[in-house]
Structure formats: C-alpha cells, structure tokens
Write an enzyme that holds these catalytic residues in place. Sequence first.
Site, short mmCIF file in Angstrom:
data_model
loop_
_atom_site.label_atom_id
_atom_site.label_comp_id
_atom_site.label_asym_id
_atom_site.label_seq_id
_atom_site.Cartn_x
_atom_site.Cartn_y
_atom_site.Cartn_z
CD GLU A 195 13.11 106.61 7.23
OE1 GLU A 195 13.03 105.41 7.70
OE2 GLU A 195 14.19 107.38 7.52
CB CYS B 111 14.20 104.69 11.49
SG CYS B 111 14.29 102.96 10.53
CB ALA C 41 4.36 103.42 16.07
#
Length: 459
Positions: free
Chosen positions: A17, A90, A216
């Site tokens: 990000e 997030c 992830a």
Amino acid sequence: MRLLALDYGADIVYCEELIDLKMLQCKRVVNELLSTIDFVAPDDRVVFRTCAKEQNRVVFQMGTSDAERALAVARLVENDVAGIDVNMGCPKEYSTKGGMGAALLSDPDKIEKILSTLVRGTRRPVTCKIRILPSLEDTLSLVKRIERTGIAAIAVHGRKREERPQHPVSCEVIKAIAETLSIPVIANGGSHDHIQQHSDIENFRQATAASSVMVARSAMWNPSIFLRDGLRPLEEVMQKYIRYAVQYDNHYTNTKYCLCQMLREQLESPQGRLLHAAQSSQEICEAFGLDTFYKEITQELDARRAELLTKTPEDVEEPAEDTSGVIKMAVKFDRRAYPPQITPKMCLLEWCRREKLAQPVYETVQRPVDRLFCSVVTVAEQKYQSTLWDKSKKLAEQTAAIVCLRSQGLLEGQLVEESPSLHKRKREAPDQDPALPGELRKKPFAALENGEESPLEGW
C-alpha cells in the site's frame, strides 16, 4: 518479492500500500542502469520500482481518502502497471488515521466517489479490497454499491476491521458476497487457518466460492506457495530472493525484513543472527554465502554505468563548472567503519567550530544517467571533493567531508585510524573515545520538544 512470486506461479502481484500524498511528490524516472521505472520522492528515495517483467501483471495498490488525489496517482502510474487497486481493508493506524484503509468502510459515499472517479478517469482496470462489516446485511449492501461503480473485481478479507489473524476468517461471508455479485470476487485472509501449501489455495477458493485467492502472509513466509509441485526448500527460496534484491538494488532494510519473515522461528539460528547483524546488502549476501555473486553483480553494474556515461556524455552533470583548485581524493564513506552517532561531517563541523571557521557548505549534484551523487564541501574558501559518486546525497556529503579531514590530517571518527598521536584506537563507547572532540563526547544528541532524543540536525 513480486518477481519471485511470479516465478513460482502467481498470476497477479500487488505492490505494498503506497499513500497517495507520497506518490504525488514523486517523479517518474527511467532507470537505464537497472532497466526499471522508478517513482522517486524529493528526498531521492525510490517509493515504487517496477520493470518490464511484471508490467502486465502488477497491480498498483494505493492508500487514499480523496478521489482527485487517487486519480492523479493512477494517471501517474497507469502506463507502467496492469491495474489500480484501492486498499479499503488495512486496519493499521498509519492507514486509518488519514481516513484511508478500513476507515473508508464507514463512509460508503466516499468509497463510491473514489472508485467512480478512478473508473471514469484511468485506462486501467480498477479494483478494491475491503473487510467485512459487523452484519452480513450491511456487508452485502456495501459490496453491491461498490459493484455499481464499475470496478473490475473486489477482494474481500474475511475478517472485521477490529479482528486480527488469530481470529477465524469468515469463509461463509465471502461466499455470500461471491454468490451476490457478478464481478470477480477475490478471497483473502486464509493464510493463518487454511493455506499452508499450494493445494490449500484451491480448497480456500472453493470454500469461499470466489473467483481467485489473494495470498499475503503465506506468500511472505515462502513465495513458492504458488508452485504446483510443492514448496521449495527455504534456503533455496531465500537465495533466489536475495539475487533479485541485489540485481534490482533493493534497499537492504527491506531485503532484511522480507528474509526475517521467511526465517520466522529460525531467527535465532546462526544464519538468523548473521542476518540480524547485517547492515548492508553485501553483508546479507555474505551471511547467505552469496558474496561472490554480490561482487559479480556490482562489477556488472559498474561496467554498465561506465558504458552509459560513455554513450550520453551530454547528460552528465559535473560537480562544479570550474574544478581548478578543488582537492580531490578517491574515497567512499562506509558506515560500518564508524561508531554509532559519529560521522565525518560531525567531526568536520566540530573542527570548524574550534577553529572559529564558517560552517562547511555542501554543494551536491545528481548525475541523470545513473542517478548517483557527488558533493563538494567548502571550508575556509577551499573546496574538497571525492572523485567517486555515491547512491545518495547524504553519502556524497560524508565522502566530501572525509576528503577535507584527510587533507588536513585530521581524525575523521573511524573506529580504527592512524594519527600523529594515536596510531590505533580500539572500539570504545563514544563518551570514552579519546579521538573525539569534547563537545561531541558530551552531546551527540539534541533533545526534541516531546522529550525524545534525535541526532543533531544536519549531522
């Protein structure tokens, strides 16, 4: 890490990000030396680096809370990536405190504006990732509204905003979303409970009825999770990762972090301790038996740099128009050779103060062809410069300071160095170092208003 995941079978990879405000400060730079496209911040830090190998498979993931900023970032990077993603899942404070990430889940109007603006304004597919809401009804209402913006796909992390990896992932909620929407749904959040090997990826996809799976943490632990033939030995994976990191000049701190994620419970092993102590890419390579590889790549890059300089002499910016009278030496600054908090710039500044001279003045330029730096320092109307170029402005200034100190026969703060009165000195605490000026021994830090301590400004 993205290139390694692609090698092992991943279909699409996402960057970390990256915050819109940071990206908007960046300049797009074609890095001929590495054959990459770099987005470089004003402080010369590479915020995002990509290359042709991943161009058609990398998705740019941004953190944003503003539609116009999001569009500006998308237009900045759209020619170099395959898609644009907005992170709305997030839960970390650095993201949510700016109204980004999971904070957007409580503002559907803003979500709709951001995604609609991106869909209309960029030529690349737009996606987003969310977390589930407290109720299934609210979650389904939100994803339907998101789908109407025209995005190409939606990734769903099957946990609520306040939940963490130790909480079970809600496969049934992801499944309900997949059965409700007509666009592809990407299932995320299965690393802790579900995904330990390649076959688990398909099992998780079926359990969620999703179109695909986003992995992830399991991919961080071992990127060969994408390999259909099974996980490769960790040592092999780490060595392959390090090779990519060196070839693409990844910052050693990021390389070190990723390797620590792979080692996990082995961090206390002899190799883990060597990794923990490493303070450069070279030392990381040495810890993994790749010191010869590091030397070979360094030589290749040096040769390539020299070739580029020969081909494009008109683009080379020299340190100064008139170099007559400039004292030059071929020196480099090696952080490992100095105690904590002590640098050549500090020693030079303190010497100038004792001699009642004006503060050193540094003039630094960057060479466009390879983006290296060279600095000239002026002390008492005399200029000093290293003939070797450095990777950053800070390093270039340190080397210039070294040239000045050595030409004056002054100590520069190294752990072991020779002088008329001190041939060798042992590694000692800064406050016991006989070679340091008195004020440096007493005040290596300046106090901040919040009571914390920080290295003195400009040192």
